[in-house]
Write an enzyme that holds these catalytic residues in place. Structure first.
Site, PDB file in Angstrom:
ATOM      1  N   HIS A   1      -0.131  -1.931  -5.027  1.00 51.79           N
ATOM      2  CA  HIS A   1       0.241  -3.135  -6.085  1.00 51.79           C
ATOM      3  C   HIS A   1      -0.831  -4.382  -5.736  1.00 51.79           C
ATOM      4  O   HIS A   1      -1.040  -4.678  -4.670  1.00 51.79           O
ATOM      5  CB  HIS A   1       1.556  -3.485  -5.744  1.00 51.79           C
ATOM      6  CG  HIS A   1       2.499  -2.722  -6.514  1.00 51.79           C
ATOM      7  ND1 HIS A   1       2.406  -2.182  -7.531  1.00 51.79           N
ATOM      8  CD2 HIS A   1       3.703  -2.005  -5.959  1.00 51.79           C
ATOM      9  CE1 HIS A   1       3.326  -1.286  -8.007  1.00 51.79           C
ATOM     10  NE2 HIS A   1       4.221  -1.358  -6.819  1.00 51.79           N
TER      11      HIS A   1
ATOM     12  N   CYS B   1      -3.712  -3.392  -9.764  1.00 48.49           N
ATOM     13  CA  CYS B   1      -3.671  -4.141 -11.075  1.00 48.49           C
ATOM     14  C   CYS B   1      -4.350  -5.487 -10.830  1.00 48.49           C
ATOM     15  O   CYS B   1      -4.216  -6.017  -9.729  1.00 48.49           O
ATOM     16  CB  CYS B   1      -2.138  -4.431 -11.496  1.00 48.49           C
ATOM     17  SG  CYS B   1      -1.389  -2.663 -12.144  1.00 48.49           S
TER      18      CYS B   1
END
Length: 597
Positions: free
Chosen positions: A286, A335
């Site tokens: 993440h 991301c």
């Protein structure tokens, strides 16, 4: 009985900073009492120089000699020695300097035209005066043994990477390597047509660019405490680590780190970097981008998280640049979409324009990166194509461009994910560039020790149980903080049957079993749960142990690991089931010894 004077120890030449206190020594044997008189080349006698030791404060370069007399009018002279004085910066000279070579001037890179003079200079203090040996592209230049290397009428063959070995009886030191370009200043690309593809062989004026070392840190976060779990990082880190090892990188690969552990691992990684080294940092997990800064989310980050719970990528690159690496590469399969608009970004000063830095982003700004589950394994889209191209002999930015092209053609992410590349490359450097191994500096030794420490496996153990059954316990590293222990029954006596073996550990292991599902698409922020049975994809298929134990999160260990090996068997005569146990202390394996906690 000695009837003549014999000098058993001559003085030695020295090279020292200006006004440094120097002692020249001579030792002689003869009949009766000996007397001494020192002379310099510009004075008839040195005032006060009537002892076997002459201590002076060196103000200028001079030569000295000592005459030794006895009372029978016999005399003999020592060898002439030079006290060379360098009026240059001595700020780095240790206070307790014992005379080992101390490099005060490193050679500087140059670009010269064909037929002109090439001149390189280095200088070092030393007692005795150091010896110099120049190298080009790792090969000694036998006629270049002074502090100045000079070539009249340079040719294309004289281009390359130069450094100098500086040594005396105390130690050997190596200067920083420098690149010398002869002829045209622009880079030449030599294209070789192979049977099925064209590969670019990168040279600069006929001389291959090289690194002094190649070091990589790979981190994959997938099992989050407060956020959806991921699947792909485990396979991505494992496969990329293997490929980087094929490219000659020293690789440390770690899974599931807290922020404190990530910072500690990065600090260790930064310490391994040095001038001339290729440094590569890879992260899968993440992440997000905010105010032009990229952040990596640690597994212990709360919900919602802030910048203080994450690691800033630009801070990592800044630290890499401070180590004056020959090339710094950061690859992020994460991301870049930001949801918490009220968070304050980190304050980091702008990076200096050092050049030769590369960012490879899995996706563009304010977009998500995706992973795909395809049959038996899960992988990030970006890393899937990165692994496809990374072994190619091409400039690193060209490799990333090919990755970008393949991601752009993938129908699963069309219109959703596009690779972004940022770089300041000023030289055609490739991840496949060779490591120049000439010389063994302290920095190289440090990297050897640290790399071995983080990747050293426990030795294989041979156990014999009271019943006579023999069991072998062996080990394999999936990652630098994930160890797999195998127990294999090697021999069973006639009175035993139905033998089985089990493994357990103290402290209790953390088990992360990973399973892949049918082909589907999923992005980094929507992982629906954890999976199982990944070991079968990562481990050597030729292994056939009777029992396997996976030891994870070794970076948290503060004590030695003790394995308990339980043997279960049935005695043939009594038909009674028995259990026998043995313990094996395997210390602090792999990265546990680095104390990242």
């Amino acid at each position: 009985m000695i009837t003549e004077i014999v000098i058993v120890r001559h003085p030695v030449s020295v090279c020292v900073p200006v006004n440094h206190k120097v002692t020249l020594r001579v030792r002689a044997e003869g009949k009766g009492i000996l007397s001494y008189q020192w002379f310099s080349e510009d004075e008839k006698e040195v005032p006060g120089g009537t002892q076997s030791d002459l201590t002076i404060r060196a103000s200028k370069t001079q030569r000295y000699v000592c005459r030794v007399n006895d009372h029978f009018h016999n005399y003999v002279f020592s060898e002439w020695v030079k006290v060379k004085v360098l009026d240059i910066d001595k700020s780095g000279l240790p206070v307790d300097w014992q005379g080992e070579p101390h490099i005060a001037i490193n050679p500087k890179p140059e670009t010269v035209q064909l037929g002109t003079k090439l001149s390189l200079r280095c200088a070092a203090f030393g007692i005795p005066t150091p010896h110099y040996q120049w190298y080009r592209n790792g090969q000694p230049l036998l006629d270049k043994t002074s502090d100045i290397l000079q070539i009249d009428g340079a040719t294309a063959e004289d281009g390359g990477s130069y450094l100098c070995s500086i040594s005396n009886i105390l130690e050997e030191r190596w200067t920083e390597p420098v690149d010398i370009n002869v002829g045209k200043s622009q880079t030449e690309l030599v294209k070789i047509q192979t049977l099925d593809t064209k590969q670019e062989i990168i040279t600069t004026n006929g001389s291959t660019i090289s690194a002094t070392d190649k070091v990589a840190l790979l981190i994959g976060n997938l099992n989050y405490n407060s956020h959806p779990g991921l699947m792909a990082p485990v396979m991505d880190v494992h496969e990329l680590g293997n490929l980087l090892q094929q490219l000659g990188f020293r690789v440390v690969s770690l899974l599931d780190l807290t922020r404190q552990e990530m910072m500690a691992a990065i600090d260790k990684f930064i310490q391994l970097l040095d001038r001339g080294v290729y440094g590569l940092f890879y992260y899968a997990g993440h992440g997000y981008e905010h105010a032009g800064r990229n952040y990596l989310v640690a597994v212990d980050a709360p919900q919602p998280y802030q910048t203080k719970n994450c690691v800033c990528v630009q801070r990592v690159m800044s630290q890499m640049q401070e180590r004056q690496t020959a090339m710094s590469v950061i690859l992020l399969d994460t991301c870049r979409k930001w949801y918490n608009q009220g968070c304050i970004p980190s304050v980091i000063k702008a990076l200096r324009p050092n050049g030769n830095t590369v960012y490879g982003y899995a996706t563009c700004e304010d977009a998500e990166a995706y992973e795909v589950q395809d049959g038996g394994k899960s992988t990030g889209i970006f890393t899937k194509y990165l692994n496809k191209h990374i072994l190619q002999e091409a400039k690193v930015t060209h490799v990333l461009e090919r990755v970008s092209e393949d991601v752009g053609k993938d129908p699963l992410v069309t219109g959703k994910q596009a690779v972004e590349i940022k770089h300041t490359m000023k030289e055609p450097r490739s991840l496949k560039d060779k490591v120049r191994t000439a010389g063994h500096t302290r920095e190289l030794h440090l990297r050897d020790v640290c790399w071995r420490q983080a990747n050293e496996l426990p030795r294989k153990k041979q156990l014999t149980f009271p019943c006579g059954v023999k069991v072998e316990v062996s080990f394999s590293a999936l990652f630098s903080n994930v160890l797999v222990a195998f127990a294999t029954i090697k021999a069973t006596p006639d009175q035993t049957q139905d033998c089985t073996v089990t493994l357990s550990s103290n402290p209790v292991s953390i088990y992360v079993m990973l399973k892949q599902s049918a082909k589907q698409e999923i992005h980094r922020s929507e992982r629906p749960g954890r999976s199982e049975d990944m070991d079968s994809l990562l481990l050597n298929e030729t292994l056939n142990p009777d029992c396997t134990l996976r030891l994870c999160s070794l970076q948290k260990l503060k004590e030695s690991v003790v394995l308990k090996v339980d043997l279960h068997y049935t005695h043939k005569d009594s038909n009674v089931r028995h259990t026998e146990s043995r313990q094996v202390d395997i210390g602090k394996p792999l990265v546990a010894s680095c104390k990242l906690y």
